[in-house]
Write an enzyme that holds these catalytic residues in place. Structure first.
Site, PDB file in Angstrom:
ATOM      1  N   CYS A 162       9.543  -0.302   7.387  1.00  0.00           N
ATOM      2  CA  CYS A 162       8.763   0.643   8.196  1.00  0.00           C
ATOM      3  C   CYS A 162       7.725  -0.157   8.978  1.00  0.00           C
ATOM      4  O   CYS A 162       7.526  -1.353   8.740  1.00  0.00           O
ATOM      5  CB  CYS A 162       8.069   1.645   7.281  1.00  0.00           C
ATOM      6  N   HIS A 212       6.189  -3.969  -1.828  1.00  0.00           N
ATOM      7  CA  HIS A 212       6.903  -3.967  -3.102  1.00  0.00           C
ATOM      8  C   HIS A 212       8.342  -4.445  -2.941  1.00  0.00           C
ATOM      9  O   HIS A 212       9.292  -3.662  -2.998  1.00  0.00           O
ATOM     10  CB  HIS A 212       6.858  -2.562  -3.727  1.00  0.00           C
ATOM     11  N   HIS A 250      -0.675  -1.296   0.473  1.00  0.00           N
ATOM     12  CA  HIS A 250      -1.011  -0.095  -0.311  1.00  0.00           C
ATOM     13  C   HIS A 250      -2.500   0.195  -0.342  1.00  0.00           C
ATOM     14  O   HIS A 250      -2.913   1.242  -0.822  1.00  0.00           O
ATOM     15  CB  HIS A 250      -0.503  -0.261  -1.749  1.00  0.00           C
ATOM     16  N   HIS A 287       0.069   3.141  -9.664  1.00  0.00           N
ATOM     17  CA  HIS A 287       0.547   2.571  -8.397  1.00  0.00           C
ATOM     18  C   HIS A 287      -0.674   2.096  -7.599  1.00  0.00           C
ATOM     19  O   HIS A 287      -1.706   2.768  -7.592  1.00  0.00           O
ATOM     20  CB  HIS A 287       1.323   3.630  -7.615  1.00  0.00           C
ATOM     21  N   GLU A 299      -1.438   2.202  -4.526  1.00  0.00           N
ATOM     22  CA  GLU A 299      -1.956   3.186  -3.557  1.00  0.00           C
ATOM     23  C   GLU A 299      -2.805   4.231  -4.273  1.00  0.00           C
ATOM     24  O   GLU A 299      -3.877   4.621  -3.797  1.00  0.00           O
ATOM     25  CB  GLU A 299      -0.798   3.854  -2.805  1.00  0.00           C
ATOM     26  N   CYS A 333       4.459   9.945   4.518  1.00  0.00           N
ATOM     27  CA  CYS A 333       4.459   9.359   5.862  1.00  0.00           C
ATOM     28  C   CYS A 333       5.807   9.586   6.547  1.00  0.00           C
ATOM     29  O   CYS A 333       6.812   9.884   5.892  1.00  0.00           O
ATOM     30  CB  CYS A 333       4.126   7.873   5.788  1.00  0.00           C
ATOM     31  N   SER A 390       9.277  -0.407  -6.281  1.00  0.00           N
ATOM     32  CA  SER A 390       9.033   0.193  -4.961  1.00  0.00           C
ATOM     33  C   SER A 390       9.129   1.705  -5.080  1.00  0.00           C
ATOM     34  O   SER A 390      10.188   2.261  -5.364  1.00  0.00           O
ATOM     35  CB  SER A 390      10.076  -0.316  -3.960  1.00  0.00           C
ATOM     36  N   SER A 391       7.997   2.364  -4.853  1.00  0.00           N
ATOM     37  CA  SER A 391       7.963   3.827  -4.990  1.00  0.00           C
ATOM     38  C   SER A 391       8.931   4.487  -4.012  1.00  0.00           C
ATOM     39  O   SER A 391       9.712   5.360  -4.372  1.00  0.00           O
ATOM     40  CB  SER A 391       6.531   4.329  -4.743  1.00  0.00           C
TER      41      SER A 391
HETATM   42  S1  SF4 Z   1       2.593   4.536   4.247  1.00  0.00           S
HETATM   43 FE1  SF4 Z   1       4.648   4.756   5.067  1.00  0.00          FE
HETATM   44  S2  SF4 Z   1       4.605   3.572   6.990  1.00  0.00           S
HETATM   45 FE2  SF4 Z   1       2.849   2.903   5.737  1.00  0.00          FE
HETATM   46  S3  SF4 Z   1       3.594   1.144   4.539  1.00  0.00           S
HETATM   47 FE3  SF4 Z   1       3.850   2.965   3.249  1.00  0.00          FE
HETATM   48  S4  SF4 Z   1       5.985   3.603   3.643  1.00  0.00           S
HETATM   49 FE4  SF4 Z   1       5.392   2.230   5.324  1.00  0.00          FE
END
Ligand code: SF4
Length: 294
Positions: free
Chosen positions: A20, A49, A82, A132, A134, A199, A229-230
């Site tokens: 992405c 990840h 993240h 995680h 994030e 996202c 990897s989530s």
């Molecule tokens: S939030 Fe979405 S666009 Fe941003 S790094 Fe994560 S998966 Fe990729």
């Protein structure tokens, strides 16, 4: 290869798949640092990840840390895609580290929303996976409740002093799971404002899996991505919820171990942090196993 067999076995590649923009951006930021000749580069957590990406950077001298104990003053510290908590940011500054922020702007947006709602006197509930990076970064923005499953919603304490209640989500969750959490939260807090922060990249990759299974009748989906990897794990779960078998594979070579003799229509995709070269290798292996590109 027996042509009569291969012609009956089809391979469908999900579109879109793989990197992405947030991952591309984070890797470019590290690449730029390396090109500038920076030394003593530390990355907090995995930059993205994927073990192949991380190991490739390690081979080039980049170090990965999960605390700030090791980097000496003046070292570069890079925040992963993240994101990190404001507390960690402050700690890095107090240690005179040179900070480079590779947080995906879409994750930063969730941090900003959380801070804005907290400042406005709202109760913020975050739907995400415990542990995680994030989630850790968002929870570090203030006094925020975490829910990971519907059952967690029932256990949340009442907070009568808050002006309103707001739900935010991890960017890499799947829509079906978020909807379950929203229904459970609405039972507890009828006036709750629910904001899904899934996202565009996560949504599009999940939708591509639904299309493979719904329109192309894929029976078995191979997801190339790392176990931590989530977003890659969610792609497997989406496949399973649509009635297909889904398997997450880190190294394309593992495909050779799968028993695919009964599979006629196979699909393949890659998580948002998986390099394209790994998908290409996986496709080549599946071609060698008799699956023709559809
Ligand atoms: S939030 Fe979405 S666009 Fe941003 S790094 Fe994560 S998966 Fe990729």
């Amino acid at each position: 290869m027996d042509k009569s067999v291969s012609s009956e076995k089809k391979l469908f590649v999900a579109d879109p798949h793989g990197f992405c923009n947030g991952v591309k951006r984070a890797l470019k930021i590290v690449e730029d640092l390396l090109e500038q000749g920076a030394v003593d580069i530390y990355i907090y957590n995995d930059i993205v990840h994927n073990s192949f990406v991380v190991n490739g950077l390690k081979e080039r001298g980049v170090k990965f840390v999960t605390t700030l104990d090791e980097p000496a003053p003046g070292s570069h510290i890079v925040w992963s895609a993240h994101g990190v908590s404001p507390e960690l940011e402050a700690l890095a500054r107090s240690r005179a580290l040179q900070i480079t922020d590779a947080t995906c702007p879409l994750v930063s947006r969730v941090h900003e929303l959380a801070k804005q709602y907290l400042q406005a006197g709202a109760r913020v509930i975050f739907a995400g996976h415990a542990g995680h990076p994030e989630t850790d970064g968002v929870l570090g923005c203030g006094n925020i409740d975490l829910v990971g499953r519907e059952e967690d919603c029932e256990k949340l304490p009442e907070l009568s002093d808050r002006k309103k209640t707001v739900m935010l989500t991890q960017t890499t969750w799947c829509q079906e799971d978020v909807e379950k959490i929203i229904r459970a939260l609405q039972k507890r807090f009828p006036d709750i404002e629910c904001i899904s922060n899934i996202c565009y990249a996560t949504s599009e990759r999940q939708q591509a899996v639904r299309t493979l299974i719904g329109q192309h009748k894929v029976e078995y989906l191979v997801v190339i991505g790392s176990a931590h990897s989530s977003n890659a794990r969610r792609l497997c779960e989406v496949a399973q919820s649509c009635g297909s078998r889904g398997i997450l594979i880190n190294d394309p070579g593992e495909i050779r171990q799968l028993d695919l003799t009964e599979v006629a229509r196979i699909g393949i995709t890659a998580g948002a942090s998986t390099p394209e070269i790994l998908l290409e290798k996986a496709i080549k292996i599946l071609n060698d196993m008799g699956f023709e590109n559809a």
